[in-house]
Design an enzyme around this catalytic site. Structure first.
Site, PDB file in Angstrom:
ATOM      1  N   CYS A  58       5.225   0.053  -1.020  1.00 54.78           N
ATOM      2  CA  CYS A  58       4.243  -0.491  -0.079  1.00 54.78           C
ATOM      3  C   CYS A  58       2.862  -0.556  -0.717  1.00 54.78           C
ATOM      4  O   CYS A  58       2.066  -1.434  -0.408  1.00 54.78           O
ATOM      5  CB  CYS A  58       4.190   0.348   1.190  1.00 54.78           C
ATOM      6  N   CYS A  98      -2.154  -3.754 -14.983  1.00 52.61           N
ATOM      7  CA  CYS A  98      -1.718  -4.016 -13.603  1.00 52.61           C
ATOM      8  C   CYS A  98      -2.493  -3.070 -12.701  1.00 52.61           C
ATOM      9  O   CYS A  98      -3.658  -2.790 -12.974  1.00 52.61           O
ATOM     10  CB  CYS A  98      -0.201  -3.844 -13.468  1.00 52.61           C
TER      11      CYS A  98
END
Ligand code: ZN
Length: 393
Positions: free
Chosen positions: A197, A351
């Site tokens: 999530c 990232c």
């Protein structure tokens, strides 16, 4: 399939309890005996996060006599979009403390037991053995497999839920009466395949849709009413607004609960079992990981680098490192990113935190960019150490 009640009834309800739970008491299926069973019940909620928040609030309100909560995290601003048990005033507090306060405020007639520790193989059996039922609100595979394994080994029902963006799933795993989590998912997904999530996002209210199903199932098991979703997987799509349920069978070959179990105790290392990154990525990153300080120094020296952000466009919009070109990780995995990389510059990948960029790094190195590197800690480390004026997520 209906099952006998999990818990014996308490001797009696006090006058305060009768007043408080009257809307339960007048439901014939619950009644005095069902409410007395809830009073005698001990439920452990693993994780005071998205699923744990609504679960704890409703279990407390329902009168579950002993409510344990385990979490080692503190309340962060990014939790408040969905973790409704925590409040603005709880920021920075241990989640179990914040959750216990909210529970006491909702129902002072029950006991709340905060466990402010990280669940691990050395404490899980002892903690679980004090409860009748485990309700799982964890968000990572390593903990989920460990919770399942401990629940199977202790013979306890395990009420599971999972959420991602607009999709939710729930089931009850109970090896004595049906499948366990490993019967459904014998192996964890390959590292990096299933975004968390934190990586992919979740609609806040989805937590309550799935957390409520979990509480509903817990109450049915404790009081012995209705048909629990043992052997069924509930699948909820919030965009289509559909609930489906599919059968899940016990796997006779399950290593844990099958006919000839080969696993009779907890694994040594669940993190290793689930893997944070794939073997190729770990190998590629071994001598090719730089820090955000290294990256800043390269930029300040005006080194000839090509900085690539391998996150998704939504994430890039929230916060990005100056000078980075966005090429999502998927384009590396399908190969289309390679033609966008200059041959004459050093490739630097980053990232959010360093897992996805390590996966992309393996692809880039395989394609012959031998001096390519990736940034450990990703954009979160950049915000933390280089530019705290930028938001985290
Ligand atoms: Zn199994």
């Amino acid at each position: 399939m209906s099952l006998p009640p999990l818990v014996e009834p308490a001797a009696e309800l006090t006058r305060d309890e009768v007043n408080r739970y009257s809307r339960h008491l007048i439901i014939p299926d619950v009644g005095m005996s069902g409410q007395k069973r809830l009073k005698n019940s001990k439920v452990l909620v693993v994780g005071a996060g998205g699923l744990g928040s609504p679960a704890l609030l409703y279990l407390a309100a329902a009168g579950v006599g002993t409510l344990g909560v385990i979490d080692f995290d503190v309340v962060d601003e990014s939790n408040l979009q969905r973790q409704i048990i925590h409040k603005q005033s709880s920021l920075g507090k241990p989640k179990v403390e914040s959750a216990a306060e909210a529970v006491r405020e909702i129902n002072p007639l029950i006991d709340v037991v905060p466990h402010n520790v990280a669940l691990d193989r050395d404490n899980i059996m002892e903690i679980f053995s004090g409860y009748d039922l485990i309700l799982d609100g964890t968000d990572n595979f390593a903990t989920r497999y460990m919770v399942n394994d401990a629940a199977v080994l202790l013979g306890k029902p395990y009420v599971w839920g999972s959420i991602y963006r607009f999709d939710g799933q729930a089931s009850v795993f109970w090896a004595e009466h049906g499948p366990c989590y490993r019967c459904l998912y014998p192996e964890p997904p390959p590292p990096g395949m299933v975004p968390s999530c934190a990586e992919g996002g979740v609609l806040g209210v989805l937590c309550s849709s799935i957390g409520s199903i979990q509480v509903n199932e817990a109450i049915k098991l404790l009081a012995g009413i209705g048909e629990p979703i043992v052997g069924r997987l509930m699948i909820y799509d919030a965009l289509e607004m559909t609930y489906r349920s599919v059968k899940v069978r016990k796997d006779p070959e399950c290593v844990l609960c099958g006919k000839n179990p080969t696993q009779t105790e907890l694994l040594e290392d669940y993190e290793a079992f689930c893997g944070a990154v794939s073997e190729e990525a770990a190998e590629a990153a071994q001598d090719a990981t730089i820090t955000v300080l290294d990256l800043k120094a390269m930029q300040d020296r005006d080194d000839d680098i090509f900085l690539v952000d391998v996150r998704e466009p939504n994430e890039y919009e929230i916060v990005s490192i100056p000078g980075a070109t966005l090429i999502p990780k998927g384009d590396f995995l399908n190969g289309s990113a390679l033609e966008q990389l200059p041959q004459d510059k050093k490739i630097v990948l980053h990232c959010k935190s360093g897992a996805r960029s390590a996966e992309a790094l393996a692809v880039v190195k395989n394609a012959g960019f031998a001096d390519a590197v990736h940034v450990g800690g990703g954009v979160l480390a950049w915000v933390n150490q280089i530019d705290p004026s930028q938001p985290s997520y």
